[in-house]
Design an enzyme around this catalytic site. Sequence first.
Site, PDB file in Angstrom:
ATOM      1  N   THR A  49       0.862  -1.189   0.000  1.00  0.00           N
ATOM      2  CA  THR A  49       0.000   0.000   0.000  1.00  0.00           C
ATOM      3  C   THR A  49       0.902   1.245   0.000  1.00  0.00           C
ATOM      4  O   THR A  49       2.059   1.183   0.421  1.00  0.00           O
ATOM      5  CB  THR A  49      -0.958   0.066   1.210  1.00  0.00           C
ATOM      6  OG1 THR A  49      -0.241   0.506   2.371  1.00  0.00           O
ATOM      7  CG2 THR A  49      -1.623  -1.277   1.483  1.00  0.00           C
ATOM      8  N   TYR A  93      -1.906  18.916  12.871  1.00  0.00           N
ATOM      9  CA  TYR A  93      -1.283  17.668  12.408  1.00  0.00           C
ATOM     10  C   TYR A  93      -0.281  17.144  13.425  1.00  0.00           C
ATOM     11  O   TYR A  93       0.006  15.958  13.462  1.00  0.00           O
ATOM     12  CB  TYR A  93      -0.653  17.830  11.016  1.00  0.00           C
ATOM     13  CG  TYR A  93       0.327  18.959  10.875  1.00  0.00           C
ATOM     14  CD1 TYR A  93      -0.042  20.169  10.305  1.00  0.00           C
ATOM     15  CD2 TYR A  93       1.637  18.812  11.289  1.00  0.00           C
ATOM     16  CE1 TYR A  93       0.855  21.211  10.160  1.00  0.00           C
ATOM     17  CE2 TYR A  93       2.551  19.850  11.153  1.00  0.00           C
ATOM     18  CZ  TYR A  93       2.151  21.045  10.589  1.00  0.00           C
ATOM     19  OH  TYR A  93       3.044  22.072  10.454  1.00  0.00           O
TER      20      TYR A  93
END
Length: 288
Positions: A12, A167
């Site tokens: 992935t 973040y």
Amino acid sequence: MAAMDGRIALVTGATGGLAKAVAAGLAREGAAVVVIGRNYARAQEAVQDIRARVPAATLEPLACDVSLQSSVQAAADQVRARYGRLDVLVNAAGVFRKERHVTAEGLELTFATNVMSYFLFSNLLLDALKKAAASAGSARIVNVTSRYGNTRLAFDDLQTAKGKYSYLRSTPPTMLARVLLTQELAERLRGTGVVANAVHPGLVRNTGLLKDVGGPFRWITNRFGKTAEQAADTPLWLATAAETAAVTGKLWAQRKELPTPGMGSDVEARHRLWAECSRLAGWDGVHK
Ligand SMILES: NC(=O)c1ccc[n+]([C@@H]2O[C@H](COP(=O)([O-])OP(=O)(O)OC[C@H]3O[C@@H](n4cnc5c(N)ncnc54)[C@H](OP(=O)(O)O)[C@@H]3O)[C@@H](O)[C@H]2O)c1
């Protein structure tokens, strides 16, 4: 014969530099590699890049938005139906987002991508991994993560819904979560021949992760970071080397084991996170 001839691998994040280099390395060793991209065009583009480096590569582009559980389920179904077995699973898709986003399925995007996709791919492909281990002697899960310092998981707010989003609040805990999920998987898989390890690749030059953030982080990463190929070395070693075939449940960097300080050694946190991921997957005990 190359070391991975006849083996099946899935990567992935393979449209990004680091994981694309891992996919190319696996293909060079002879594995057939399923290259996951968020859509078919992205996956196909990565396949072409890898084939330019490894002309004999056996590659299959597969579209999957890893932030969506339905999409991960569909990709895992396709892999099981097509190959039946999986020798290597490399989870590396990740995001670092400036703003809080929520997926169409209602999960916060960073948690959905960085944590749930790792949990789901590993669990949904477990039978295929066990099958490969039964025939080849071992199968491997490699979870790309990061050093997490003294980060802790806030179990009452894993999806950073409370307070002001940043973040720096949302992303580091997902790196710790990847370590905890790896340890839990390793425990659950003892005796099956399937091993699970986490790996910190180091800072990676030209990472796509910082496109949304920019600024000094990007400058530092590009100035001092490794190339994608250098960063792929330890993930590839964990995925292919004979000496790592039986190693499990550890965190690695530069082919050396790293300590897992703080919450990274907290067994209760590990169990709690696993239970929460199972709940969010709607499994209600099926995979507990
Ligand atoms: N870069 C670093 O310095 C560093 C350090 C420590 C750990 N890591 C970890 O290493 C991994 C790879 O990082 P990288 O630097 O190679 O980052 P990158 O270049 O941004 O690659 C991340 C990959 O994940 C894919 N992705 C993100 N969301 C997705 C989604 N919803 N569906 C499908 N694919 C998706 C991206 O695809 P798109 O391009 O289509 O968005 C991209 O191919 C990450 O998990 C990161 O947390 C990186």
